[in-house]
Motif scaffolding. Structure first.
Motif, PDB file in Angstrom:
ATOM      1  N   VAL A 170      44.350   1.046 -29.904  1.00 11.49           N
ATOM      2  CA  VAL A 170      43.092   0.361 -30.236  1.00 11.49           C
ATOM      3  C   VAL A 170      42.567  -0.405 -29.025  1.00 11.49           C
ATOM      4  N   ARG A 171      43.468  -1.088 -28.329  1.00 10.78           N
ATOM      5  CA  ARG A 171      43.056  -1.894 -27.178  1.00 10.78           C
ATOM      6  C   ARG A 171      42.440  -1.019 -26.084  1.00 10.78           C
ATOM      7  N   THR A 172      43.043   0.135 -25.825  1.00  3.85           N
ATOM      8  CA  THR A 172      42.526   1.041 -24.807  1.00  3.85           C
ATOM      9  C   THR A 172      41.107   1.492 -25.153  1.00  3.85           C
ATOM     10  N   ARG A 173      40.881   1.815 -26.416  1.00  5.42           N
ATOM     11  CA  ARG A 173      39.559   2.289 -26.812  1.00  5.42           C
ATOM     12  C   ARG A 173      38.526   1.164 -26.818  1.00  5.42           C
ATOM     13  N   LEU A 174      38.986  -0.052 -27.020  1.00  4.82           N
ATOM     14  CA  LEU A 174      38.068  -1.188 -26.914  1.00  4.82           C
ATOM     15  C   LEU A 174      37.671  -1.413 -25.456  1.00  4.82           C
ATOM     16  N   LEU A 175      38.659  -1.315 -24.573  1.00  3.62           N
ATOM     17  CA  LEU A 175      38.405  -1.594 -23.161  1.00  3.62           C
ATOM     18  C   LEU A 175      37.608  -0.505 -22.468  1.00  3.62           C
ATOM     19  N   ASP A 176      37.792   0.743 -22.882  1.00  2.57           N
ATOM     20  CA  ASP A 176      37.075   1.815 -22.176  1.00  2.57           C
ATOM     21  C   ASP A 176      35.689   2.083 -22.762  1.00  2.57           C
ATOM     22  N   GLY A 177      35.293   1.283 -23.756  1.00  4.11           N
ATOM     23  CA  GLY A 177      33.960   1.411 -24.299  1.00  4.11           C
ATOM     24  C   GLY A 177      33.799   2.468 -25.375  1.00  4.11           C
ATOM     25  N   SER A 178      34.908   3.108 -25.807  1.00  2.83           N
ATOM     26  CA  SER A 178      34.815   4.108 -26.866  1.00  2.83           C
ATOM     27  C   SER A 178      34.284   3.493 -28.154  1.00  2.83           C
ATOM     28  N   TRP A 179      34.649   2.234 -28.391  1.00  9.26           N
ATOM     29  CA  TRP A 179      34.164   1.494 -29.554  1.00  9.26           C
ATOM     30  C   TRP A 179      33.355   0.302 -29.051  1.00  9.26           C
ATOM     31  N   PRO A 180      32.067   0.440 -28.908  1.00 11.26           N
ATOM     32  CA  PRO A 180      31.242  -0.664 -28.381  1.00 11.26           C
ATOM     33  C   PRO A 180      31.135  -1.821 -29.361  1.00 11.26           C
ATOM     34  N   GLY A 181      30.623  -2.936 -28.871  1.00  7.90           N
ATOM     35  CA  GLY A 181      30.454  -4.113 -29.692  1.00  7.90           C
ATOM     36  C   GLY A 181      29.643  -3.822 -30.939  1.00  7.90           C
ATOM     37  N   GLY A 182      30.100  -4.349 -32.088  1.00 16.96           N
ATOM     38  CA  GLY A 182      29.432  -4.125 -33.359  1.00 16.96           C
ATOM     39  C   GLY A 182      30.029  -3.000 -34.179  1.00 16.96           C
ATOM     40  N   THR A 183      30.863  -2.150 -33.564  1.00 14.74           N
ATOM     41  CA  THR A 183      31.497  -1.045 -34.282  1.00 14.74           C
ATOM     42  C   THR A 183      32.425  -1.588 -35.365  1.00 14.74           C
ATOM     43  N   LEU A 184      32.347  -1.007 -36.561  1.00  9.18           N
ATOM     44  CA  LEU A 184      33.232  -1.398 -37.657  1.00  9.18           C
ATOM     45  C   LEU A 184      34.403  -0.417 -37.711  1.00  9.18           C
ATOM     46  N   LEU A 185      35.611  -0.940 -37.607  1.00 12.46           N
ATOM     47  CA  LEU A 185      36.820  -0.114 -37.601  1.00 12.46           C
ATOM     48  C   LEU A 185      37.532  -0.211 -38.946  1.00 12.46           C
ATOM     49  N   SER A 186      38.064   0.905 -39.379  1.00 14.04           N
ATOM     50  CA  SER A 186      38.809   0.965 -40.636  1.00 14.04           C
ATOM     51  C   SER A 186      40.296   1.127 -40.349  1.00 14.04           C
TER      52      SER A 186
END
Length: 222
Positions: A33-49
């Protein structure tokens, strides 16, 4: 000592396999999860399940929930009971502060190189031009390599180490600022301009371009 008394060695026990497994799955979920947050795969505002991430990793929800809690404590996520987690957007103030710190470090590196003379500046320019030529297809990694090349050339390991500690926070900003191909190309052109200034060598122009580059990054995510 009688036969039924334990030996000293018997007092040491191995970690419970179940506990070790739980720790490894929690770490795996956290790093994913951290990697995908840092590389921009999940931009700000994305809702994760939790459920979707758990299926993606082939894990139960428990290690994913633990990862979400840990990332909330680090400021990356905001949890909503029964809904999931939202990626915390990069606040303009945070981006501005991080980039201001980055400018200070990079200008200090240029100053250190300038004190060593023109040859030091032209030498790092050659390294930076090479970094531009052998461009990493991932814009964030390309940027990381370029900027750390400049810092390492300054020859101050303390400065470099402190700069590297900024990168987790910088990475989210860089990913947001190079999310499109046009932005990535703009970033690359600004890197090349900085390398050109150091090749002259013109340290004052290089210092100005470092500030302009940070301003450009900030404008792209505003």
């Amino acid at each position: 000592m009688t036969d039924d008394q334990p030996t000293p060695a018997a007092a040491h026990t191995e970690p419970a396999p179940a506990a070790a497994h739980a720790e490894s799955t929690a770490e795996r979920a956290y790093h994913h999860v951290r990697t995908r947050l840092l590389d921009g795969s999940w931009p700000g505002g994305t809702l994760l399940s939790e459920g979707v991430v758990a299926i993606e990793l082939g894990l139960s929800r428990t290690p994913v929930r633990e990862a979400f809690l840990r990332l909330q404590s680090e400021g990356f996520l905001r949890l909503y009971p029964k809904r999931g987690a939202q990626v915390v957007p990069i606040a303009p103030g945070e981006a501005r502060n991080v980039l201001a710190a980055r400018v200070l470090f990079e200008r200090a590196a240029v100053d250190a190189l300038a004190e060593r003379g023109p040859d030091a500046l032209t030498a790092v320019a050659a390294e930076l031009h090479a970094a531009c030529e052998h461009r990493d297809p991932h814009p964030v990694e390309a940027g990381r390599h370029f900027h750390l090349t400049l810092l390492r050339a300054a020859g101050n390991p303390v400065l470099t180490s402190l700069y590297e500690t900024l990168w987790d926070r910088q990475t989210r900003i860089s990913a947001a600022a190079t999310a499109t191909r046009a932005h990535a190309d703009e970033d690359h052109a600004e890197h090349r301009a900085l390398a050109d200034a150091l090749a002259v060598p013109d340290p004052e122009l290089a210092r100005a371009l470092i500030g302009a580059h940070a301003d450009s990054l900030l404008a792209r995510i505003a």
